[in-house]
Scaffold this motif. Structure first.
Motif, mmCIF file in Angstrom:
data_model
loop_
_atom_site.group_PDB
_atom_site.id
_atom_site.type_symbol
_atom_site.label_atom_id
_atom_site.label_comp_id
_atom_site.label_asym_id
_atom_site.label_seq_id
_atom_site.Cartn_x
_atom_site.Cartn_y
_atom_site.Cartn_z
ATOM 1 N N ASN A 154 2.964 1.405 -3.507
ATOM 2 C CA ASN A 154 2.173 1.512 -4.732
ATOM 3 C C ASN A 154 1.129 2.617 -4.669
ATOM 4 O O ASN A 154 1.118 3.525 -5.513
ATOM 5 C CB ASN A 154 1.496 0.170 -5.031
ATOM 6 N N GLN A 155 0.234 2.570 -3.671
ATOM 7 C CA GLN A 155 -0.854 3.542 -3.626
ATOM 8 C C GLN A 155 -0.376 4.907 -3.142
ATOM 9 O O GLN A 155 -0.704 5.930 -3.742
ATOM 10 C CB GLN A 155 -1.979 3.044 -2.714
ATOM 11 N N CYS A 156 0.404 4.921 -2.068
ATOM 12 C CA CYS A 156 0.771 6.209 -1.470
ATOM 13 C C CYS A 156 1.897 6.914 -2.224
ATOM 14 O O CYS A 156 1.803 8.105 -2.501
ATOM 15 C CB CYS A 156 1.153 6.005 0.000
ATOM 16 N N ILE A 193 -1.146 10.571 -0.035
ATOM 17 C CA ILE A 193 -0.946 10.440 -1.477
ATOM 18 C C ILE A 193 0.200 11.363 -1.870
ATOM 19 O O ILE A 193 0.067 12.585 -1.819
ATOM 20 C CB ILE A 193 -2.227 10.794 -2.262
ATOM 21 N N HIS A 213 2.430 11.805 -4.898
ATOM 22 C CA HIS A 213 2.703 11.428 -6.282
ATOM 23 C C HIS A 213 3.421 12.507 -7.074
ATOM 24 O O HIS A 213 3.790 12.250 -8.236
ATOM 25 C CB HIS A 213 1.396 11.056 -6.992
ATOM 26 N N ASP A 225 -8.579 3.330 3.322
ATOM 27 C CA ASP A 225 -8.906 3.889 2.016
ATOM 28 C C ASP A 225 -8.312 5.292 1.933
ATOM 29 O O ASP A 225 -8.859 6.243 2.487
ATOM 30 C CB ASP A 225 -10.426 3.934 1.855
ATOM 31 N N TYR A 226 -7.175 5.420 1.258
ATOM 32 C CA TYR A 226 -6.521 6.721 1.201
ATOM 33 C C TYR A 226 -7.259 7.725 0.322
ATOM 34 O O TYR A 226 -7.074 8.929 0.468
ATOM 35 C CB TYR A 226 -5.051 6.556 0.798
ATOM 36 N N THR A 236 0.836 -1.203 0.000
ATOM 37 C CA THR A 236 0.000 0.000 0.000
ATOM 38 C C THR A 236 0.870 1.251 0.000
ATOM 39 O O THR A 236 0.626 2.198 -0.754
ATOM 40 C CB THR A 236 -0.936 0.007 1.217
ATOM 41 N N GLY A 249 3.449 5.646 -5.240
ATOM 42 C CA GLY A 249 3.405 5.454 -6.687
ATOM 43 C C GLY A 249 4.772 5.268 -7.311
ATOM 44 O O GLY A 249 5.059 5.808 -8.391
#
Length: 318
Positions: free
Chosen positions: A14-16, A168, A170, A122-123, A11, A18
């Motif tokens: 990848n999600q936070c 997040i 990115h 759930d970010y 998580t 990227g």
């Protein structure tokens, strides 16, 4: 690596953050966070071959600078994740890395429990709730915070800008805590009393009915009820003088997934329906005071009034 650590690391990477294959990634850990650092490293290296993990002995104080080779590695990276016992959030090493374009996530005081539970959220929802609070406070001139335990303090925001900690990260130069969820500012000044009834180091989660009271005048903490915290600040003051007593931060938690405080400042300060107030360094969050500490105290059940109007804080039902 346990499956829970791997899932949380995936998580984060990848999600936070990227992370992509063409980026240089540096994991900064210490002797107390080695399993988390290795979990992040093992996930990151499957994406980018240019992944490094550096480790050093834990610092003595939150906000203390890491060794020079660690700071250099951070500044040379595209992506930095820093699970450390003592916080690197409010350090020149972190801000220098951001200034060179690195995306940075700090995980100060992280434990395996907080890592596995705090990253299982759930970010996108955190980002939405944080934006809602940010919209309510971004143009504030004054903010008053009151709470049942005795807090009554007014902050002068001046020309300082609220920032969002959504998890997040990115875009180049961005920074976030993980776990995430707050809108925060370094105020120009503050006057009043704040009474911590949630979590504050070195105590951790306070017992029911236990409180820590602080008096603030013109942006400086003038009275500290607790002897352990007073000693920490006095020690820092030996190095930097009055800067150690600076009222550094007002933060508003936006993570509705944190339903109870667990004694981790990193996680508890993100809980919705809380605010946190910090003492010490604010140079890394938009202020102008440098100090070798940044002490956050969490206040529960606050009422937040922006320029005379009470705002709604996020709840799980929204």
């Amino acid at each position: 690596m346990t499956s829970e650590l791997q899932t949380a690391a995936e998580t984060a990477i990848n999600q936070c953050l990227g992370l992509t294959a063409d980026e240089r990634c540096v994991i900064v850990a210490d002797d107390g966070t080695q399993p988390i650092g290795e979990a992040l490293y093992n996930v990151a290296r499957t994406i980018s071959a240019d992944t490094t993990i550096v480790r050093y002995p834990p610092g003595d104080q939150h906000g203390e600078e890491p060794p020079a080779p660690v700071a250099a590695a951070m500044a040379a990276a595209d992506v930095v994740l820093a699970p450390t016992t003592k916080s690197l959030s409010h350090t020149r090493a972190r801000s220098d890395a951001n200034e060179t374009g690195a995306r940075v996530a700090t995980l100060p005081g992280i434990t395996e429990r907080v890592f596995t539970t705090g990253l299982d959220v759930d970010y996108a929802a955190i980002e939405r709730h944080t934006q809602q609070v940010f919209d309510a406070v971004s143009d504030a001139e004054t903010i008053r915070v009151t709470a049942p335990a005795g807090t009554d303090i007014t902050f002068e925001i001046g020309d300082r800008q609220f920032q969002q900690d959504t998890g997040i990260v990115h875009s180049a130069g961005e920074m976030s805590n993980l776990p995430a969820g707050e809108a925060f500012v370094s105020p120009v000044s503050a006057t009043g009393t704040f009474v911590v009834d949630g979590t504050m180091m070195p105590h951790g989660l306070l017992d029911d009915g236990q409180t820590l009271a602080f008096t603030v005048e013109d942006g400086q903490v003038t009275e500290i009820e607790d002897p352990k915290i007073r000693e920490q600040i006095e020690t820092a003051a030996e190095e930097v003088g009055e800067a150690a007593y600076n009222l550094a931060e007002l933060g508003i938690g936006t993570n509705v997934a944190v339903t109870e405080l667990v004694g981790s400042v990193l996680l508890d300060e993100k809980a919705a329906q809380t605010v946190h107030i910090a003492i010490g360094d604010d140079a890394s969050i938009g202020g102008d005071v440098s100090a070798p500490l940044h002490l956050d105290g969490i206040i529960t059940d606050p009422t937040v009034t922006v320029d005379g109007e009470t705002i709604s804080l996020p709840t799980a039902d929204e």
